[in-house]
Design a protein around this motif. Structure first.
Motif, mmCIF file in Angstrom:
data_model
loop_
_atom_site.group_PDB
_atom_site.id
_atom_site.type_symbol
_atom_site.label_atom_id
_atom_site.label_comp_id
_atom_site.label_asym_id
_atom_site.label_seq_id
_atom_site.Cartn_x
_atom_site.Cartn_y
_atom_site.Cartn_z
ATOM 1 N N TYR A 119 0.835 -1.204 0.000
ATOM 2 C CA TYR A 119 0.000 0.000 0.000
ATOM 3 C C TYR A 119 0.873 1.257 0.000
ATOM 4 O O TYR A 119 2.030 1.236 0.426
ATOM 5 C CB TYR A 119 -0.951 -0.009 1.197
ATOM 6 N N LEU A 120 0.293 2.357 -0.494
ATOM 7 C CA LEU A 120 0.988 3.635 -0.573
ATOM 8 C C LEU A 120 0.236 4.681 0.231
ATOM 9 O O LEU A 120 -0.997 4.713 0.227
ATOM 10 C CB LEU A 120 1.104 4.087 -2.035
ATOM 11 N N HIS A 121 0.989 5.575 0.883
ATOM 12 C CA HIS A 121 0.351 6.482 1.833
ATOM 13 C C HIS A 121 -0.579 7.496 1.177
ATOM 14 O O HIS A 121 -1.363 8.139 1.877
ATOM 15 C CB HIS A 121 1.403 7.205 2.678
ATOM 16 N N ASP A 122 -0.526 7.660 -0.148
ATOM 17 C CA ASP A 122 -1.417 8.612 -0.810
ATOM 18 C C ASP A 122 -2.763 8.004 -1.204
ATOM 19 O O ASP A 122 -3.648 8.718 -1.663
ATOM 20 C CB ASP A 122 -0.749 9.191 -2.068
ATOM 21 N N GLU A 123 -2.940 6.696 -1.045
ATOM 22 C CA GLU A 123 -4.233 6.088 -1.337
ATOM 23 C C GLU A 123 -5.247 6.577 -0.299
ATOM 24 O O GLU A 123 -4.910 6.726 0.883
ATOM 25 C CB GLU A 123 -4.128 4.564 -1.308
ATOM 26 N N PRO A 124 -6.503 6.846 -0.717
ATOM 27 C CA PRO A 124 -7.491 7.448 0.200
ATOM 28 C C PRO A 124 -7.656 6.712 1.528
ATOM 29 O O PRO A 124 -7.610 7.333 2.599
ATOM 30 C CB PRO A 124 -8.778 7.431 -0.626
#
Length: 611
Positions: A119-124
């Motif tokens: 996962y990436l921290h910019d995903e909602p």
């Protein structure tokens, strides 16, 4: 704002119907012209929260508006934001577990040390989790408040727990996490209790020195992230140090957090019993895992936690592709995972990726067809999305040396359209993209409307689409006498399945039931590891579509019209006709009361009805 609401209510009273978007827009624009300022005075998204605030905190003033319950329902329909969020019949709430070392090292997988693996921290959903210290209670209550302000009914909630491989986390953390999910749902009926508990938790995390602000977190993780991206450190060792996973590190706030992030099964079960009758009930609980982590012992644990569905990262069924991408899981183990999940009654939700290293559009099409048609797999749901190239992954080197390239948009759209067309009527394609921000994708598809492009391609082909999501009745309506009951039977390697569906004109689906009848030989071969006996059938899912209706209320569209009860009765008849003497249901915690009314009694990990 109040004048705008009165204008809207006046039009609703005149038409006795919710306003169309263009009619609502005309009222809002006219009001903004009256106010005449440098910015818009009224925006649609602010109107419903203003109405809710007046009703809750200024009740005497609100009563002077003279809004009847029927008018309020039409007003909420008019002002609801993003109505698709609850069109499938439940309010979905996605939460993330805290970062933790991953038992795999796939070539394509992002290595964001601020997030669980992949996962990436910019995903909602990731942003929401990080702002709330990955705390399940804070994530759930914050999301439900937002959905309520958007005009959605949140009585029936499906909880989706993401974060890599669930069983990699310590058992104490797993129990605590579920304990807090149910605690959040139970508390939502009392705003004062939620606010008091939320503030207590925020103080705990702040006192422990754990950041939650975007800039603070970026600074905190910058050096470690740079080392991982450059290949000078692994994701696992970095996360283990940052979050003190399984070790004691002096001064690390996550060590302090771990001291209170514990609960026992009796504590969890007490909250589960309470959730059977609270205002906000769990009607589905999903966790994410790897096929090689699916064992009878772990599935039994998941049932005690309240889980009803598994998301499993399959990605490909081509052994060559799996090896090239360092997946580390063979197809035989994937088959075993599907068999165990089915026999335990879980819904199976497969993640499937196109455009992996070594793949071709033609090979991907054949690979996907195998997954949805081979008796070993045939998943209930699929996340079908293209591989996205993210910096810091092993795939970057293959892009730079030319051994991997992203499919062109047309190749991708054609491939996904072909996949949709071969998807059977008992499978739902839930997603076609990951919520990865365009700036995080080095190359490849960055269009968030990819599914819309696929739908346009399908419209050109004029071939029938059978997959569930494309046929959901959603906001439409159909009278009971317009519905017909269709039964789709199919075989798996260890069960005989029947997918019962209420079909409206135009092949729209208003509701369905998944009936699973285990093969006696499979039960005999695994009898010591299974929670069911020979002669017991299983209802793996009952779902009725339409706009969410409140508990105990006559809802719109298909919900609360007896369609679920009729599906259950027909499933019991089919199981009885096939020689089964009992039928189990893998009920969610919040649906136990409903199944008791249908003649089921509590029986260990399931509820059961004699045939």
């Amino acid at each position: 704002m109040e004048k705008t609401l009165h204008n809207i209510l006046g039009e609703i009273r005149r038409t006795n119907a919710p306003l169309a978007p263009d009619a609502l827009d005309r009222i809002i624009r006219a009001r903004n012209r009256e106010v005449a300022g440098p910015v818009r005075y009224v925006a649609k998204k602010k109107l419903l929260p203003f109405y809710q605030e007046a009703k809750e905190h200024r009740p005497e003033h609100w009563r002077t508006w003279g809004v009847s319950p029927a008018e309020e329902a039409l007003l909420v329909r008019t002002l609801q934001v993003k109505p698709r969020r609850t069109a499938s019949g439940v309010a979905t709430v996605t939460v993330l577990t805290k970062p933790w070392p991953c038992s795999s090292a796939c070539l394509y997988c992002p290595n964001d040390v601020r997030m669980p693996k992949s996962y990436l921290h910019d995903e909602p959903a990731c942003q929401r989790a990080e702002r709330n210290w990955f705390d399940p209670y804070l994530q759930v209550t914050a999301r439900l408040r937002t959905l309520h302000q958007m005009g959605h009914v949140t009585d029936k909630v499906e909880l989706i727990v993401l974060g890599g491989t669930w069983s990699d986390y310590p058992e104490a953390y797993q129990i605590w996490y579920m304990h807090e999910l149910f605690r959040a749902l139970n508390d939502m009926g009392c705003e004062t209790a939620v606010e008091r508990e939320s503030e207590t938790r925020r103080k705990q995390y702040r006192d422990a020195g754990i950041a939650c602000e975007r800039d603070d977190l970026a600074n905190w993780a910058a050096e470690a992230q740079a080392r991982v991206t450059a290949g000078d450190a692994s994701y696992n060792e970095t996360v283990r140090n940052l979050y003190a996973c399984g070790t004691h590190v002096d001064g690390n706030g996550w060590v302090a957090a771990a001291q209170w992030q514990t609960a026992t099964f009796p504590q969890l079960e007490a909250l589960q019993r309470k959730n059977e009758s609270t205002e906000h009930r769990c009607v589905g609980l999903v966790v994410e895992t790897r096929p090689d982590a699916v064992t009878p012992k772990r599935l039994a644990m998941l049932r005690r936690l309240g889980c009803t569905k598994l998301q499993m990262g399959i990605q490909s069924l081509d052994e060559r592709i799996l090896a090239a991408n360092h997946r580390g899981i063979g197809v035989d183990r994937m088959q075993q995972a599907f068999e165990f999940a089915r026999i335990f009654g879980f819904k199976t939700h497969a993640h499937f990726m196109t455009n992996l290293l070594g793949a071709t559009p033609e090979g991907d099409a054949a690979d996907y067809r195998r997954m949805v048609e081979h008796p070993a797999f045939k998943p209930d749901e699929v996340k079908l999305y293209p591989c996205a190239l993210v910096d810091g992954t092993g795939l970057v080197a293959h892009w730079r040396d030319g051994s991997w390239r992203p499919y062109t948009e047309q190749e991708l759209v054609n491939l996904l359209a072909e996949d949709v067309l071969v998807t059977p009527p008992f499978t739902r394609i839930s997603r076609m993209i990951r919520d990865i921000s365009a700036h995080d994708i080095m190359t490849g598809n960055k269009k968030v409307n990819l599914r819309q492009l696929v739908d346009l391609e399908l419209a050109k082909r004029s071939e029938p689409v059978q997959e569930i999501r494309s046929r959901e009745i959603a906001f439409g309506a159909a009278a009971n006498d317009e519905l017909s009951l269709s039964e789709v039977a199919y075989e798996t390697t260890n069960t005989h399945e029947v997918f019962l569906q209420w079909v409206a004109p135009g092949n729209r689906i208003a509701g369905f039931l998944r009936l699973s009848m285990p093969n006696a030989d499979y039960i005999d071969a695994h009898v010591t590891a299974l929670p069911i006996d020979a002669g017991e059938a299983m209802i793996r899912e009952v779902h009725v579509y339409g706009r969410v209706a409140g508990l105990h209320q006559g809802g719109e569209n298909a919900q609360h019209r007896g369609l679920g009860r009729m599906l259950i009765e027909r499933a019991c008849d089919i199981a009885r006709e096939n020689g089964y003497t009992a039928i189990n249901v893998i009920s969610a915690i919040g649906t136990r009361g409903y199944y008791r009314k249908q003649g089921f009694t509590d029986n260990g990990l399931y509820q059961q009805r004699s045939l």
